[in-house]
Design a protein around this motif. Structure first.
Motif, short mmCIF file in Angstrom:
data_model
loop_
_atom_site.label_atom_id
_atom_site.label_comp_id
_atom_site.label_asym_id
_atom_site.label_seq_id
_atom_site.Cartn_x
_atom_site.Cartn_y
_atom_site.Cartn_z
N MET A 1 0.55 -1.15 0.19
CA MET A 1 -0.37 -0.17 -0.09
C MET A 1 0.47 1.18 0.18
SD MET A 1 -3.45 0.19 0.35
CE MET A 1 -4.41 -1.66 0.83
N LYS A 2 1.60 1.13 0.91
CA LYS A 2 2.87 2.15 1.20
C LYS A 2 3.41 2.64 -0.25
CE LYS A 2 6.58 4.73 3.67
NZ LYS A 2 6.21 6.12 3.11
N ASP A 3 3.77 1.17 -1.44
CA ASP A 3 4.46 1.95 -2.40
C ASP A 3 3.69 2.14 -3.38
OD1 ASP A 3 7.01 0.52 -1.09
OD2 ASP A 3 5.93 -1.42 -2.22
N LEU A 4 2.86 1.87 -3.53
CA LEU A 4 1.99 2.58 -4.22
C LEU A 4 1.39 4.28 -3.47
CD1 LEU A 4 -0.05 2.71 -7.17
CD2 LEU A 4 -2.11 1.36 -5.46
N ALA A 5 1.13 4.35 -2.22
CA ALA A 5 0.60 5.84 -2.37
C ALA A 5 1.78 6.52 -2.53
CB ALA A 5 0.32 5.62 -0.78
N ASP A 6 3.10 6.16 -2.23
CA ASP A 6 3.92 7.06 -2.61
C ASP A 6 4.40 7.31 -4.53
OD1 ASP A 6 5.12 6.61 -0.04
OD2 ASP A 6 6.59 5.48 -0.23
N LYS A 7 3.87 6.07 -4.69
CA LYS A 7 3.46 6.58 -7.09
C LYS A 7 3.14 7.53 -6.60
CE LYS A 7 5.96 2.30 -7.89
NZ LYS A 7 7.50 2.50 -8.04
N VAL A 8 2.05 7.35 -5.98
CA VAL A 8 0.67 8.38 -6.66
C VAL A 8 0.28 9.69 -5.71
CG1 VAL A 8 -0.81 6.13 -7.93
CG2 VAL A 8 -1.41 6.91 -5.30
N GLY A 9 1.50 10.21 -5.18
CA GLY A 9 0.98 10.93 -4.47
C GLY A 9 0.41 11.41 -3.26
N LEU A 10 -0.25 10.00 -2.93
CA LEU A 10 -1.73 10.05 -2.11
C LEU A 10 -0.90 9.62 -0.12
CD1 LEU A 10 -4.07 8.54 -3.88
CD2 LEU A 10 -4.42 11.17 -3.43
N CYS A 11 -1.50 9.58 0.74
CA CYS A 11 -1.00 8.69 2.04
C CYS A 11 -2.13 7.15 1.81
CB CYS A 11 -1.54 9.35 2.63
SG CYS A 11 -3.72 9.98 2.93
N THR A 12 -1.34 6.65 2.45
CA THR A 12 -1.35 5.08 2.42
C THR A 12 -3.01 4.97 2.88
OG1 THR A 12 0.58 4.64 3.47
CG2 THR A 12 -0.66 2.93 3.29
N ALA A 13 -3.91 6.02 3.75
CA ALA A 13 -4.44 5.55 4.34
C ALA A 13 -5.61 6.05 3.35
CB ALA A 13 -5.32 6.23 5.44
N ALA A 14 -5.13 7.07 1.66
CA ALA A 14 -6.38 7.51 0.59
C ALA A 14 -6.34 5.75 -0.04
CB ALA A 14 -5.81 8.22 0.57
N VAL A 15 -5.32 5.26 -0.37
CA VAL A 15 -5.28 3.90 -0.83
C VAL A 15 -6.00 2.88 -0.43
CG1 VAL A 15 -3.57 2.71 -2.35
CG2 VAL A 15 -3.37 5.30 -2.17
N SER A 16 -5.84 2.71 0.48
CA SER A 16 -6.49 1.71 1.09
C SER A 16 -7.94 2.00 1.03
CB SER A 16 -5.57 1.82 2.74
OG SER A 16 -6.81 1.08 3.80
N LYS A 17 -8.29 2.82 1.53
CA LYS A 17 -10.08 3.02 1.56
C LYS A 17 -10.77 3.27 0.02
CE LYS A 17 -9.90 6.02 5.55
NZ LYS A 17 -10.45 8.01 6.49
N ILE A 18 -9.84 3.45 -0.93
CA ILE A 18 -10.36 3.45 -2.27
C ILE A 18 -9.74 1.78 -2.57
CG2 ILE A 18 -9.34 3.66 -5.06
CD1 ILE A 18 -8.15 6.10 -3.65
N GLU A 19 -9.02 1.18 -2.37
CA GLU A 19 -8.92 -0.23 -2.28
C GLU A 19 -10.07 -0.81 -1.69
OE1 GLU A 19 -5.82 -4.07 -1.12
OE2 GLU A 19 -5.29 -2.13 -2.79
N LYS A 20 -10.09 -0.63 -0.73
CA LYS A 20 -11.89 -1.22 0.35
C LYS A 20 -13.37 -1.14 -0.02
CE LYS A 20 -8.26 -2.59 4.00
NZ LYS A 20 -7.41 -2.43 5.03
N ASN A 21 -12.95 0.50 -0.80
CA ASN A 21 -14.16 0.89 -1.48
C ASN A 21 -15.20 1.55 0.01
OD1 ASN A 21 -16.08 1.61 -3.41
ND2 ASN A 21 -17.53 -0.37 -2.72
N PHE A 22 -14.51 2.17 0.90
CA PHE A 22 -14.66 2.62 2.09
C PHE A 22 -14.93 4.24 1.44
CE2 PHE A 22 -12.30 -0.14 4.96
CZ PHE A 22 -13.22 -1.30 5.24
N THR A 23 -14.40 4.44 0.12
CA THR A 23 -14.30 6.07 -0.08
C THR A 23 -14.99 6.16 -1.38
OG1 THR A 23 -13.17 8.59 0.54
CG2 THR A 23 -11.92 6.78 0.10
N ARG A 24 -14.96 7.33 -1.34
CA ARG A 24 -14.77 7.83 -3.04
C ARG A 24 -13.28 8.63 -3.38
NH1 ARG A 24 -20.35 8.04 -6.31
NH2 ARG A 24 -20.80 5.94 -6.39
N SER A 25 -13.21 8.84 -4.22
CA SER A 25 -11.83 10.17 -4.78
C SER A 25 -12.08 10.52 -6.08
CB SER A 25 -10.68 9.03 -4.50
OG SER A 25 -9.42 10.01 -5.27
N ARG A 26 -11.35 11.52 -6.37
CA ARG A 26 -11.29 12.24 -7.33
C ARG A 26 -10.91 11.25 -8.85
NH1 ARG A 26 -7.58 17.24 -5.70
NH2 ARG A 26 -6.31 15.96 -7.35
#
Length: 69
Positions: A21-46
Motif C-alpha cells: 500500500m505504501k509503495d503505491l501511495a508513494d507513487k501516486v502522491g497519496l497517503c497510505t490511508a487514502a489508497v487503502s480506503k479506495i482499494e477497500k471501497n470505503f471512499t470515493r476519490s477524484r
C-alpha cells in the motif's frame, strides 16, 4: 458506483507489481490511508487519483474500475 469486485482488480494489480500500500501511495502522491480506503471501497476519490493509480499499475481506469466486467 464501484464494487468490491472492481477494487479487487486494483488490489490484484498492485500485488502483481509487488507493491505494498505504501509503495503505491508513494507513487501516486497519496497517503497510505487514502489508497487503502479506495482499494477497500470505503471512499470515493477524484478521477485524477484513479488515473494516477491506474497509471502506476500499468492499467487503465476502465480496466480497474469499470462496472462492465
Amino acid at each position: 458506483v464501484l464494487t468490491m469486485k472492481h477494487n479487487y482488480e486494483m488490489m490484484k494489480k498492485r500485488m502483481e507489481k509487488g507493491y505494498g500500500m505504501k509503495d503505491l501511495a508513494d507513487k501516486v502522491g497519496l497517503c497510505t490511508a487514502a489508497v487503502s480506503k479506495i482499494e477497500k471501497n470505503f471512499t470515493r476519490s477524484r478521477l485524477e487519483n484513479y488515473q494516477k493509480i491506474a497509471s502506476a499499475l500499468d492499467s487503465t481506469v476502465d480496466e480497474l474500475f469499470s462496472e462492465n466486467k
